[in-house]
Write an enzyme that holds these catalytic residues in place. Structure first.
Site, PDB file in Angstrom:
ATOM      1  NE  ARG A   1      -9.918  -6.265  -3.330  1.00 43.60           N
ATOM      2  CZ  ARG A   1      -8.652  -5.879  -3.402  1.00 43.60           C
ATOM      3  NH1 ARG A   1      -7.755  -6.413  -2.629  1.00 43.60           N
ATOM      4  NH2 ARG A   1      -8.293  -4.922  -4.220  1.00 43.60           N
ATOM      5  CB  THR A   2     -11.065  -5.029   4.687  1.00 42.21           C
ATOM      6  OG1 THR A   2     -12.224  -5.737   5.098  1.00 42.21           O
ATOM      7  CG2 THR A   2     -10.717  -3.998   5.727  1.00 42.21           C
TER       8      THR A   2
END
Lengths: 260, 277
Positions: free
Chosen positions: A37-38
């Site tokens: 995930r960013t």
């Protein structure tokens, strides 16, 4: 023997309990271990400004790519063409922008493959991007960008913006990041419906100069793009003239002896 | 058409290069009650004849609104038509959600045609037994398409499908050249005349027909019975010309934009595969 059995089952129970709880944890809130995930951006672009003018849309963005507080890249093109009718400007994570350009490329390709005289205009592209960004945000894995989308189709000018959480709107002038705070007040005062191309460029340069002075991640190398019914042009990179000869800069400690 | 040893399954070709099951599906369209469509530069009118099974029952719905800018009239197995209308509505809504813009009708008909084609090439499926007249607006103006069970689609200036549609087509062939410049109201009148042709003497009232219009500035809507009856009364009272009912049609190449070879000509040659009407 009973005690051994009990111990054995106790061990099995705890192992099983751990398995169950970690499964619960990972299915409800993805832990760092098992998903990408960013969390935060790495290489970022700063503000983009867009305005409508008499014949179409004008957009400006500098060419900096910052790596935190370092200005690492100084020739990043943050304004790009999308299909026949649209122009996109991006701020935020550059790699996510490159990913978005790939999505848009595919979108435009499939649109052209219909080969039927219909084509996606700036409004459609803007809405498509809104859907993409909002859906990624809902998965806790955003594309870390704020985008400006402008264009002209069938004489209708369109200018919109969309953020990494999917907030989107249309207006006569839009900006991302610091541009919202430093450029839009200028535009609110000085923007007019019937700006000529030269007036529009001067107005954008005024905003960009302001950003150059005050935004730490701005660089003095920018491009201005223009899109009209006829087509799109993105200027060659150039620099703005700046003035630093203020008395207070020349003698900064005059009011506070001993400081530096 | 007669039964033969190549007509059991859709995945069997005949030696003459025909798929009989697909042709039988097109027969089903010809058995349905009539649906007609005609268009001008800015409007399209769809009209159909409603045949109720008995006096006690209501008639089947043959005209469906697919979106504000698209509507469809069907002939044939109305159940198949209903399912395809649902598909079309779904496609329009999904496109509108993603792009905040109406789905161009040209793209919808291609998707419909591709869906119909699938059923002509799967041994576990059968072709849809319904013909669709799709009326819609897009950037390039007003369009009328005919989608047929074979998976082909054609664009038309005016068209009629279903039983006794030949009578309507005769009327339309005589008048179609002026449709492009027609006003909306003239278009509706022509639609009603065409419907009257197919009734072969039965009285035309708003109980036996349904009319729908879509155009620039006018979302697809089905006209209510009173409005239709008023229009019918107007032209009957004013004694407008009763178009001649010809049973021998001359082969005319000018059937709008569609490329539809003459049905009678093909039937005359036994070996040739009859194309869509």
């Amino acid at each position: 023997m009973p005690s051994e059995q009990k111990l054995g089952s106790a061990i099995v129970d705890t192992v099983f309990a751990n398995m169950v709880s970690s499964q619960n944890e990972s299915s409800l809130l993805s832990s760092e271990g098992d998903s990408q995930r960013t969390q935060y951006p790495y290489v970022t672009g700063t503000s983009v400004i867009g305005i409508k003018y008499k014949d179409g849309i004008l957009m400006a963005a500098d060419m900096g790519g910052s790596y935190g507080s370092t200005i690492r890249y100084k020739s990043v093109e943050r304004l790009k063409q999308v299909g026949k009718h649209s122009l996109i400007g991006a701020s935020g994570e550059i790699s996510d922008f490159q990913e978005i350009l790939r999505y848009l490329d595919e979108l435009i390709l499939h649109d052209s493959m219909w080969d039927d005289g219909n084509s996606l205009g700036p409004k459609e592209v803007h809405n498509y991007l809104t859907r993409v960004l909002y859906n990624r945000r809902n998965k806790f894995d955003p594309l870390w960008n704020s985008l400006v989308l402008g264009g002209v189709k069938n004489g209708q000018k369109y200018l919109g913006s969309v953020s990494m959480i999917g907030v989107h709107f249309e207006d006569d002038h839009v900006a991302t990041g610091f541009g919202n705070h430093l450029a839009r007040p200028i535009l609110r005062e000085e923007w007019r419906e019937d700006l000529t191309f030269e007036e529009g460029v001067k107005l954008l340069e005024k905003c960009m100069r302001n950003l150059l002075y005050r935004d730490r991640s701005a660089v003095n190398k920018l491009q201005i793009a223009k899109i009209t019914e006829e087509g799109l042009t993105i200027s060659q990179p150039y620099s703005l003239k700046t003035f630093w000869n203020f008395a207070a800069f020349k003698n900064p400690t005059v009011g506070a002896e001993g400081s530096w | 058409m007669f039964r033969n040893q190549y007509d059991t399954d859709v995945t069997t070709w005949s030696p003459a290069g025909r798929l009989f099951q697909v042709e039988y599906a097109m027969e089903a369209v010809k058995q349905g009650s009539v649906a007609i469509g005609l268009r001008s530069k800015t409007h399209i009118v769809l009209a159909c004849v409603n045949k109720a099974n008995s006096e006690l029952s209501s008639h089947q719905r043959k005209i469906f609104k697919v979106d504000d800018h698209i509507g469809v009239a069907i002939a044939g197995l109305t159940a198949d038509g209903r399912v395809l209308s649902r598909y079309m509505r779904s496609e329009c809504i999904n496109y509108g959600y993603t792009y905040e813009s109406p789905l161009p009708v040209g793209r919808l008909v291609v998707q419909l045609a591709d869906k119909a084609q699938v059923c002509t090439q799967r041994s576990w499926k059968r072709p849809y037994g319904v013909g669709l007249l799709v009326a819609g607006l897009d950037e390039s103006g007003a369009h009328l398409y005919y989608n047929c069970p074979s998976g082909n689609y054609f664009e038309y200036q005016a068209f009629a499908i279903g039983s006794r549609s030949q009578a309507a087509k005769t009327y339309l062939e005589r008048k179609f050249e002026k449709f492009t410049e027609s006003s909306r109201d003239d278009l509706v009148k022509d639609a009603l005349f065409a419907i009257r042709e197919t009734l072969q003497g039965e009285k035309l009232t708003s109980h036996v027909c349904t009319v729908a219009v879509v155009g620039v500035g006018e979302a697809f809507n089905i006209l209510d019975q009173e409005t239709v009856q008023t229009l019918i009364n107007e032209f009957e009272i004013s004694g407008e010309e009763a178009p001649i009912n010809e049973s021998n049609v001359e082969q005319s190449g000018g059937d709008g934009d569609g490329a539809a070879p003459d049905q009678r000509g093909a039937a005359a040659e036994e070996g040739a595969a009859p194309m869509d009407i």
